[in-house]
Design an enzyme around this catalytic site. Sequence first.
Site, PDB file in Angstrom:
ATOM      1  N   CYS A 173       0.968  -1.131  -0.208  1.00 10.61           N
ATOM      2  CA  CYS A 173       0.268   0.204  -0.156  1.00 10.61           C
ATOM      3  C   CYS A 173       0.758   1.590  -0.052  1.00 10.61           C
ATOM      4  CB  CYS A 173      -0.410  -0.231   1.457  1.00 10.61           C
ATOM      5  SG  CYS A 173      -1.880   1.694   1.458  1.00 10.61           S
TER       6      CYS A 173
ATOM      7  N   ASP B  27       0.500   3.521   1.665  1.00  9.74           N
ATOM      8  CA  ASP B  27       0.262   4.345   3.212  1.00  9.74           C
ATOM      9  C   ASP B  27       1.608   4.532   3.374  1.00  9.74           C
ATOM     10  OD1 ASP B  27       0.410   4.208   5.629  1.00  9.74           O
ATOM     11  OD2 ASP B  27      -2.334   3.806   5.811  1.00  9.74           O
TER      12      ASP B  27
ATOM     13  N   ARG C 139       3.147   4.892   6.487  1.00  3.09           N
ATOM     14  CA  ARG C 139       3.383   3.772   7.180  1.00  3.09           C
ATOM     15  C   ARG C 139       3.901   2.484   7.343  1.00  3.09           C
ATOM     16  NH1 ARG C 139      -2.265   4.659  10.133  1.00  3.09           N
ATOM     17  NH2 ARG C 139      -3.157   4.533   7.964  1.00  3.09           N
TER      18      ARG C 139
ATOM     19  N   HIS D  47      -2.372  -4.261   5.093  1.00  3.97           N
ATOM     20  CA  HIS D  47      -1.249  -3.514   6.418  1.00  3.97           C
ATOM     21  C   HIS D  47      -3.319  -3.237   7.258  1.00  3.97           C
ATOM     22  CE1 HIS D  47      -2.516   0.921   5.977  1.00  3.97           C
ATOM     23  NE2 HIS D  47      -2.765   0.817   4.815  1.00  3.97           N
TER      24      HIS D  47
ATOM     25  N   CYS E 259      -6.122  -0.542   6.972  1.00  2.83           N
ATOM     26  CA  CYS E 259      -5.800   0.587   5.441  1.00  2.83           C
ATOM     27  C   CYS E 259      -7.091   1.298   4.851  1.00  2.83           C
ATOM     28  CB  CYS E 259      -5.801  -0.931   4.688  1.00  2.83           C
ATOM     29  SG  CYS E 259      -5.614  -0.239   3.174  1.00  2.83           S
TER      30      CYS E 259
HETATM   31 CO    CO Z   1      -3.719   1.068   3.081  1.00  6.16          CO
END
Ligand code: CO
Length: 212
Positions: free
Chosen positions: A43, A45, A47, A99, A102
């Site tokens: 992803c 993302d 993090r 994750h 998400c």
């Molecule tokens: Co995500």
Amino acid sequence: MEKSYKQLLENNKQWVADQLAIEPNYFDKLANSQNPEYLWIGCSDSRVPANIITGTNPGEMFVHRNIANMVVHSDMNMLSVLSYAVEVLKVKHIIVCGHYGCGGVLAAMGNKQIGLIDNWLRHIKDVYRYHHKELDAIKNMEQRARRFVEVNVMEQVHDLGKTSIVQNAWKNKQPLHLHGWVYDINDGLIKDLNVTFTSTKNLHSVYHLDKL
Ligand code: CO
């Protein structure tokens, strides 16, 4: 604002100095070639940084990231990365890593229009429809979202196996394993969903492709 941006370039200089202090010819070696064993599909993302959470260094992992770690079979970007990783770099493992928490998966569970991204999230809604019996039966919404993240990863691993690129590698006896993982942003640990594919036998026969 300007300062935080410039800090990145300062960090870069420091990183170069640190690497050279450990190994004076670090960049000479890296510049020559890359030989990664892994393709990571994760992803976007911020993090979930692939190298940091797996303890891998530059040169060790080929990476593709998009919203909600999707393997969309008409996505030229994903297909180009996959083709290069499998056919040229000959990676041995492809890891789809989702994750918990998400945002893309959570948005796909809801009904609120966001904008253009709704068309991307549609692919994730399709995953919900395939698994709606199991997901609807989970009354706790947080637990349902966690399971949705897991089944989404499993579907993306399936979708990788459906590509001609992966199937041709298997037919050519190239060692290639597909894996599904979920990273937990709450404790930093990765859970292996044990959906490892090593051949077409895990796929419904309608998806089996004979070689050109
Ligand atoms: Co995500």
